[in-house]
Write an enzyme that holds these catalytic residues in place. Structure first.
Site, PDB file in Angstrom:
ATOM      1  N   GLY A 279     -14.571  30.694 -40.596  1.00 54.72           N
ATOM      2  CA  GLY A 279     -13.354  31.115 -41.302  1.00 54.72           C
ATOM      3  C   GLY A 279     -12.350  31.812 -40.405  1.00 54.72           C
TER       4      GLY A 279
ATOM      5  N   SER B  52     -16.229  31.280 -34.647  1.00 53.56           N
ATOM      6  CA  SER B  52     -15.456  30.042 -34.530  1.00 53.56           C
ATOM      7  C   SER B  52     -14.774  29.750 -35.863  1.00 53.56           C
ATOM      8  CB  SER B  52     -16.370  28.879 -34.146  1.00 53.56           C
ATOM      9  OG  SER B  52     -17.305  28.617 -35.193  1.00 53.56           O
ATOM     10  N   LYS B  53     -14.021  28.646 -35.886  1.00 50.26           N
ATOM     11  CA  LYS B  53     -13.295  28.261 -37.102  1.00 50.26           C
ATOM     12  C   LYS B  53     -14.244  27.995 -38.265  1.00 50.26           C
ATOM     13  CE  LYS B  53      -9.081  26.349 -35.046  1.00 50.26           C
ATOM     14  NZ  LYS B  53      -8.225  25.149 -34.925  1.00 50.26           N
ATOM     15  N   ARG B  54     -15.459  27.535 -37.963  1.00 46.12           N
ATOM     16  CA  ARG B  54     -16.383  27.227 -39.064  1.00 46.12           C
ATOM     17  C   ARG B  54     -16.811  28.484 -39.819  1.00 46.12           C
ATOM     18  NH1 ARG B  54     -21.877  27.880 -37.635  1.00 46.12           N
ATOM     19  NH2 ARG B  54     -22.185  28.431 -35.443  1.00 46.12           N
TER      20      ARG B  54
END
Length: 520
Positions: A268, A264-266
């Site tokens: 990176g 996911s975006k968390r």
């Protein structure tokens, strides 16, 4: 229960046809791009064709902006298709929204042969059935209550406008196929139930339309993410019902975050367009994505797209999830930045300096070409060579092109803004800092303009730093070099004061030293 073993025909090099079939319901992300890359490499390695197909049957969620992003992202990465919506080909159209007549023909065939049927069950009825099956410990699946409706009853309900879908009559048996990555894969289709393959004759769903498209476009190998593996037995049975040949399947491992959870975006991970915006190079992303789940069996880590085509093979792709590591991507990007000729690298960095309003282009009178740049803060005009000098001393420090702004913004400012405490090296007092800066300013002011270069600056400043350390009865050149570097850059970390002073020039170097002295 019978067992079905799916046999795949042997395909000669040159006959290979693979496809990348994204839905334009979002931006091109890392997982999709990795799938496209593996398909592209496989096609090129086998002298085959790489087809781009846009699966846009989800009208509500499909957007032109997403399709444009997908095409631009692939082009930027260097992944070129042989057939597709923008260039055509012998098996188009290459957008599913333009292929509805083809799907309708095959849906009518299944309905006529009794291999598919209309289902009129409401959402409430289906949910009640699902809850009941779960309460008695059964896996939820459609029971087939509409499977035996007479032709007359179906026609009556359709004429009344009753809501309906089209279901595929799923044979109850084991489906076994050989996956090029995972090996033998087995599914019991009795646990699936009759699946919905279309909302109506003009609106097919994924598992049906993809089967028709792969057959019509003569796809020989389907290489896709592991999340699609549960769709494979459904598609194989639909292929058999339509009398189609089977493509060979290969399911790539999922990409996981460092904590081995879904990427996911968390972690990176962002859209390919965001990586591009942040200043990652396409070569770095290609190299990085290729190693997500694959290794060459050697210690080699750096691969160009051409070398990947030569060495890449599906049998060296692991079955377990591939771990995403942003530090690894940064390392690769830094490597490719250092390999980029400084003139080309400067061209790539300039847009970031312009975007942050540090410089602006000065156009020719007819606006046909850029003849120079103006420093926004000072109004001074500089040329491309000046920017090249700046980029050259920071090339070794760059991990992303966007970092050029934070690293070099002091070159484009009239006066620096930093805390005077930053000028302090170790236990230096303010009096000692001021004395060190004054000594440096005095020595540098004696250098003639024509002699203002890095080697002479280094020789003079190092000699003066050693003299100062001796006078202060301390060890280290930092008692002079640290405050000088901070005075020139306003930063705790930067290129050496010799490199910076050479680019700044004598006048600006001396001015900044005096400004630092006045600050104390």
């Amino acid at each position: 229960m019978t067992e079905s073993r799916t046999e795949f025909r042997f395909v000669k090099p040159g006959e290979v046809r693979v496809r990348f079939a994204p839905s334009p319901t979002g931006f091109l992300h890392l997982g999709l791009a990795r799938t496209a890359l593996v398909n592209y490499i496989f096609a090129r390695k086998n002298e085959g064709k790489f087809i781009l197909r846009i699966e846009d049957t989800d009208v509500k969620r499909s957007k032109e902006v997403f399709e444009k992003d997908i095409l631009e992202g692939l082009k930027w990465l260097g992944i070129k298709w042989d057939e597709g919506p923008d260039i055509g080909g012998n098996y188009g159209p290459y957008r599913q929204s333009q292929r509805r007549a083809i799907y309708r023909r095959y849906l009518e065939k299944l309905l006529k042969e009794g291999k598919a049927y209309y289902c009129f069950c409401s959402k409430e009825e289906l949910e009640a059935e699902r809850q009941y099956q779960m309460s008695i410990g059964q896996p939820p699946h459609y029971s087939g209550r509409c499977a035996s409706l007479s032709k007359e009853e179906v026609e009556r309900r359709l004429s009344e406008g009753r809501p309906s879908v089209i279901r595929f009559r799923m044979p109850s048996r084991k489906v076994v196929f050989n996956d090029l990555i995972r090996g033998r894969v087995e599914f019991d289709t009795s646990l699936i139930g009759d699946i919905v393959i279309a909302k109506d004759l003009d609106n097919p769903l994924y598992n049906f339309s993809v089967v028709v498209d792969d057959f019509e476009m003569k796809i020989t190998h389907v290489i896709r993410g592991e999340d699609h593996i549960s769709n494979t037995p459904k598609q194989i049975l639909i292929q058999e019902a339509l009398g189609f040949s089977h493509p060979t399947y290969a399911h790539l491992p999922l990409i996981l975050g460092p904590d081995r959870t879904k990427l996911s975006k968390r972690h990176g991970a962002v859209a390919i367009s965001e990586y591009r915006k942040k200043g990652y190079l396409p070569q770095a992303l290609i190299n990085f994505m290729a190693f997500l789940g694959w290794n060459p069996g050697t210690e080699r880590e750096i691969y160009s797209l051409n070398s990947l085509i030569k060495d890449f093979s599906l049998d060296r792709i692991q079955k377990s999830g591939a771990v995403f590591n942003i530090k690894r991507l940064d390392f690769l990007n830094g490597f490719y930045i250092r390999q980029t000729p400084v003139e080309k690298l400067t061209e790539l960095c300039i847009p970031y300096l312009v975007e942050q309003n540090l410089i602006e282009p000065v156009w020719s009178s007819d606006k046909l070409y850029v003849k120079g740049y103006k420093i926004v803060a000072t109004g001074k005009t500089i040329d491309f060579n000046y920017l090249t000098k700046i980029v050259s001393i920071y090339r070794e420090r760059l991990k992303k092109l966007s970092e050029i702004v934070e690293l070099t913004d002091f070159f484009f400012k009239e006066k620096l803004d930093y805390e005077k405490q930053l000028l302090k090296w170790r236990e230096m007092s303010e009096r000692e800092i001021k004395y060190a800066l004054a000594r440096a300013e005095k020595q540098l002011s004696r250098i003639e303009e024509e002699d203002w270069d890095r080697e002479i600056l280094q020789e003079i400043l190092v000699r003066e730093a050693e003299k100062l350390a001796e006078k202060l009865k301390r060890e280290g050149r930092g008692y002079l070099l640290w405050p000088v570097r901070v005075a020139l850059t306003g930063k705790a970390t930067s290129a050496s004061p010799f490199e910076v002073a050479e680019v700044l020039g004598k006048e600006r170097t001396l001015r900044r030293l005096r400004q630092a002295i006045e600050m104390i």
